[in-house]
Design an enzyme around this catalytic site. Structure first.
Site, PDB file in Angstrom:
ATOM      1  N   TYR A 128       5.354  10.342 -35.874  1.00 57.30           N
ATOM      2  CA  TYR A 128       3.985  10.300 -35.343  1.00 57.30           C
ATOM      3  C   TYR A 128       3.749  11.476 -34.414  1.00 57.30           C
ATOM      4  CZ  TYR A 128      -0.446   8.039 -34.246  1.00 57.30           C
ATOM      5  OH  TYR A 128      -1.781   7.726 -34.132  1.00 57.30           O
ATOM      6  N   TYR A 155      -6.036  13.354 -38.858  1.00 52.00           N
ATOM      7  CA  TYR A 155      -5.677  12.275 -37.946  1.00 52.00           C
ATOM      8  C   TYR A 155      -6.350  11.005 -38.436  1.00 52.00           C
ATOM      9  CZ  TYR A 155      -5.448   9.427 -33.727  1.00 52.00           C
ATOM     10  OH  TYR A 155      -5.217   8.414 -32.845  1.00 52.00           O
TER      11      TYR A 155
END
Lengths: 488, 391
Positions: free
Chosen positions: B294, B344
């Site tokens: 991440y 994103y």
């Protein structure tokens, strides 16, 4: 004004470069009462200046005057509210008068380089001779259009021995010709101004939005009530004394729900930080510093870190709490550099290395400091004590005089180096004015250590407008054997 | 070993294009992504009977169900805390299909976090109330600490101080992501690699974070379809077997602002996820060929390698050096370009990339992939999973 007249003025002024004035003898000898006033105003506590018993055992064998007072003693006085007339035998005074007459009536000091050949003692009668060493071409500066005038003064004592020298530069400028802050073009406002109307009456400036408002409920109300009373309260569970922040409903160790609070001492250290730059929220001034402060009680709190230039932030730096009212009913804690205690034992040359940082020194600026230091340095220029006069000369308020900047820089370096450090030189260049209501934070580091024990400290003093001062100071520290001999 | 380990799989992935301005509603994006995931699997969308979403998802499962022709849902759940959820919504789905409460579960995330609102613009206008979660912002927002970048920067400064990591070390993560994105036609930054110099020249957003340390704000949608291994055999795609999945909240957890722990240079909730995944699967770092790590902000990528045991504490900067996390390195990460390079989508697009690596269809395909690690948001209550080719 035609080109000719201004170029004629320049040539007239240049013609005087190299001329010296008559010797000017100080009105009074170096004396303890004047020194004491100076020390009080500067918060200078070195006993060599005011405590004759302590000074007798010091490196000077008796009282001396703070070195930054070198040019205090020959300053003119103030008689019945009038500036003393200029001594027209002084070429610099002639230059200033000619510039006044040509409209360059405002003055700010920009540079002061003091060299100290020996410390002054009570009873010394100081004489100065000032030489005009340079007049610049007309320059456009942030303050206005003007000329830099540079003088050099030699100081001697009653025996004709040299005690020091001063290289001094001022800017004589036309008030109202400075660069005003760039603002967005606004035709509506411009039209109103043209019509002789006040645009603020028609388009009142929008009030600045408040910071995001903290919210609380009965579980944390005591914390926010504490801040209103200038107390930073930390939750304490009463069964085992555990401190918790942010507050919880039950002790994480025991689940006890009985708690009170302790009032934090307000001392802590910087644990981490960030300098938010984007996006910019109108409620805040940027650059903004947000830190994580580890309180000496052991818990951490998020806080703004104020009065520290971002490049001087250092994890572990000592901090102390202060407060800011942000809403009618909200006060927030803030942290600023903790004031380092004055060093009572003098550093040895061997203790100091290039790169050593001096403790940050935030100096809150108010009218009292600026006026009291101006008078203590015997600088009676109205711009340092008379708000109306300062405004009439194009300044937004009174501002700190250069002798005070010099005195504060020396005081701060001396507080770090110790009372017996011997100052040999102080060079300061001024930039942004020190206005009341601001804070100047001095920061600096050792930039050179010479074989003979001479230490050079480079420093700056930043306020909200930028760097008020940049400069350097040279001091000589005792070597270790001398220090051991003293029994320290 | 968790009971659902290796018994379920991601069998369909579907996404919209990733952009800065989708030109349509988030609900439209959610519908398109979900239909694409079903189509990818070869499943009629009306067969879906479970939905697993983020609590921050604004496109509710009931409205999406209407659009997909789903008459009845027997399972629907939500996972809190934003970016910590992408592996957890898959875990929810896996547990649901393994336990038999649903047959086919869709997990999805769709938004216009660039064109409708700026996800990174801050919480200064947040709802005011005396509820505990709203109150929790009082310890940071009044001081101007308002955005995810600012919250993360506080950890980054301390991490740099503790381990000597530098802005360049963070920059190497961005360079890797953008190198991978440059090969990926679906990435917003397709054919736009950056150099470390570009990173160093990018402006500070919240010192020490630079612009190129921060993920994008994107418009787009991503959906994943999960079912049992038995049902997977009937569908189009090679199943990406869920070796295991785990969630984690650690001691004194706060939402991206866990500043009050003894040490703030690690990510203990991620360590908890790591311990569960390794224990449950019997795998370890050396069994992983590629990973989605991440990457909302580069500084928090480094300690994730430490929490998963790819390197020792504080050695993340050494682990990522010399192209080790780029294609050709020992552990290529974020081969879609990650959230800095592709888009994103709250980590959901990274799960989809892990599926492609298992299938062998990534644009930056790693050789001999058996196991792929995926992590979710760092700094928040989080999750992780391992996809595998092996039952």
């Amino acid at each position: 004004m035609s080109e000719n007249s201004s170029s004629g003025l320049y040539e007239e002024l240049r013609a005087m470069v190299g001329l010296s004035g008559n010797p000017r003898v100080a009105r009074d000898p170096v004396n303890v009462p004047t020194t004491r006033n100076w020390c009080d105003a500067m918060s200078e506590a070195n006993p060599n200046f005011t405590d004759s018993d302590m000074a007798a055992t010091g490196p000077h064998g008796g009282l001396v005057a703070p070195p930054a007072t070198l040019n205090v003693w020959t300053m003119s006085g103030l008689t019945m509210g009038q500036q003393p007339p200029r001594d027209m035998a002084e070429p610099s005074a002639v230059v200033y008068s000619k510039l006044d007459a040509a409209g360059y009536s405002s003055v700010v000091a920009t540079n002061s380089d003091q060299v100290y050949h020996r410390y002054l003692r009570p009873g010394d009668l100081i004489t100065s001779v000032t030489t005009l060493v340079d007049v610049s071409e007309e320059k456009t500066t942030a303050l206005g259009v003007g000329y830099f005038v540079t003088t050099e003064a030699a100081f001697t004592d009653q025996h004709g021995e040299s005690v020091g020298s001063l290289f001094f530069r001022v800017l004589k400028f036309k008030p109202g010709t400075g660069r005003t802050r760039e603002s967005k073009p606004d035709p509506k406002r411009d039209a109103l101004i043209e019509a002789g109307l006040d645009p603020d009456e028609f388009f009142p400036p929008e009030p600045r939005p408040a910071r995001p408002r903290p919210q609380w409920n009965e579980d944390q109300a005591w914390h926010w009530e504490g801040l209103r009373e200038r107390e930073l309260r930390i939750q304490r569970f009463t069964d085992d004394g555990t401190l918790v922040h942010p507050p919880a409903n039950a002790n994480p160790n025991t689940q006890s729900m009985d708690y009170d609070y302790v009032v934090a001492s307000g001392r802590g250290t910087l644990y981490s930080y960030t300098v938010p730059q984007y996006p910019q929220v109108p409620a805040f001034d940027y650059p903004l510093v947000v830190g994580l402060v580890e309180l000496e009680e052991g818990v951490r709190v998020v806080s703004n870190i104020i009065d520290v230039p971002a490049d001087q932030l250092e994890i572990g730096m000592p901090l102390e709490v202060c407060y800011i009212d942000t809403h009618d009913d909200v006060t927030l804690h803030q942290f600023r550099p903790a004031t380092a205690p004055r060093n009572e034992t003098t550093l040895c040359a061997a203790d100091v290395a290039v790169g050593d940082r001096l403790p940050l020194c935030p100096i809150p600026l108010d009218h009292r400091l600026i006026i009291s230091t101006a008078l203590a340095t015997r600088d009676f220029q109205d711009v340092h004590h008379d708000v109306a006069a300062a405004k009439a000369k194009g300044s937004k308020d009174i501002f700190m005089n250069i002798l005070t900047t010099s005195g504060l820089c020396n005081r701060w370096v001396g507080d770090w180096a110790g009372p017996d450090a011997m100052f040999s030189k102080l060079e300061v260049g001024l930039g942004a004015p020190n206005y009341p209501g601001d804070t100047m934070t001095l920061s600096g580091a050792v930039t050179a250590v010479a074989d003979d024990g001479t230490i050079t400290v480079g420093f700056k003093g930043a306020n909200s407008l930028g760097n008020h001062v940049t400069g350097s100071v040279e001091i000589v520290l005792p070597d270790r054997s001398a220090a051991i001999g003293e029994g320290s | 070993m968790a009971k659902f380990d290796r018994k379920t799989a991601i069998v369909g992935i579907g996404a919209t294009e990733f952009s800065k301005n989708s030109g349509r509603t988030p609900m439209q994006l959610a519908t398109e992504a979900c239909l694409a995931a079903c189509s990818d699997a070869g499943l009629d969308s009306s067969k879906v009977d479970g939905m697993s979403v983020f609590s921050s998802e604004k496109n509710t499962e009931i409205e999406v169900a209407r659009n997909l022709g789903i008459g009845e849902l027997t399972f629907f759940s939500m996972i809190n805390h934003g970016g910590g959820a992408p592996c957890a919504v898959v875990q929810q789905a896996a547990m649901a299909v393994h336990s038999g409460v649903a047959d086919y579960v869709l997990a999805y995330r769709a938004f216009n976090e660039r064109s409708w609102n700026r996800f990174g613009s801050g919480v200064q206008g947040r709802h005011q109330s005396p509820e505990a979660f709203d109150v929790s912002f009082s310890w940071t927002s009044p001081f101007g600490l308002l955005t995810p970048a600012q919250w993360v920067a506080m950890f980054a400064t301390r991490y740099m101080h503790a381990y000597g990591a530098t802005s360049e070390d963070f920059g190497r993560v961005a360079v890797a992501d953008r190198r991978h994105a440059a090969n990926n036609p679906a990435a917003f930054f397709y054919e736009k690699p950056i150099t470390l110099e570009d990173h160093q020249n990018s402006r500070f957003i919240s010192e020490p974070l630079r612009l190129l340390d921060c993920c994008q704000e994107s418009d787009g949608g991503q959906a994943l379809l999960i079912t049992t291994m038995d049902r997977a055999a009937e569908l189009n795609q090679k199943p990406a077997v869920i070796a295991s999945a785990a969630q984690g909240v650690a001691e004194d957890q706060h939402m991206m602002r866990s500043y009050y722990r003894d040490d703030i240079t690690g990510i203990p909730e991620m360590g908890l996820v790591a311990r569960q995944l390794w224990k449950s699967t019997g795998l370890g770092p050396s069994d992983i060929q590629t990973a989605t790590i991440y990457d909302h902000f580069t500084p928090l990528v480094l300690p994730q390698f430490e929490e998963f045991g790819f390197c020792e504490r504080g050695e993340g900067k050494d682990f990522i050096a010399d192209g080790n996390i780029e294609i050709g390195g020992a552990l290529p990460i974020n081969t879609n370009g990650g959230q800095l390079g592709e888009a994103y989508i709250h980590g959901m697009n990274g799960v989809a990339e892990a599926v492609r690596q298992v299938r062998g269809t990534s644009v930056n395909q790693v050789d001999h992939v058996t196991n792929v690690l995926v992590t979710a948001g760092s700094g928040v209550p989080t999750s992780g999973l391992i996809l595998t080719t092996e039952t």
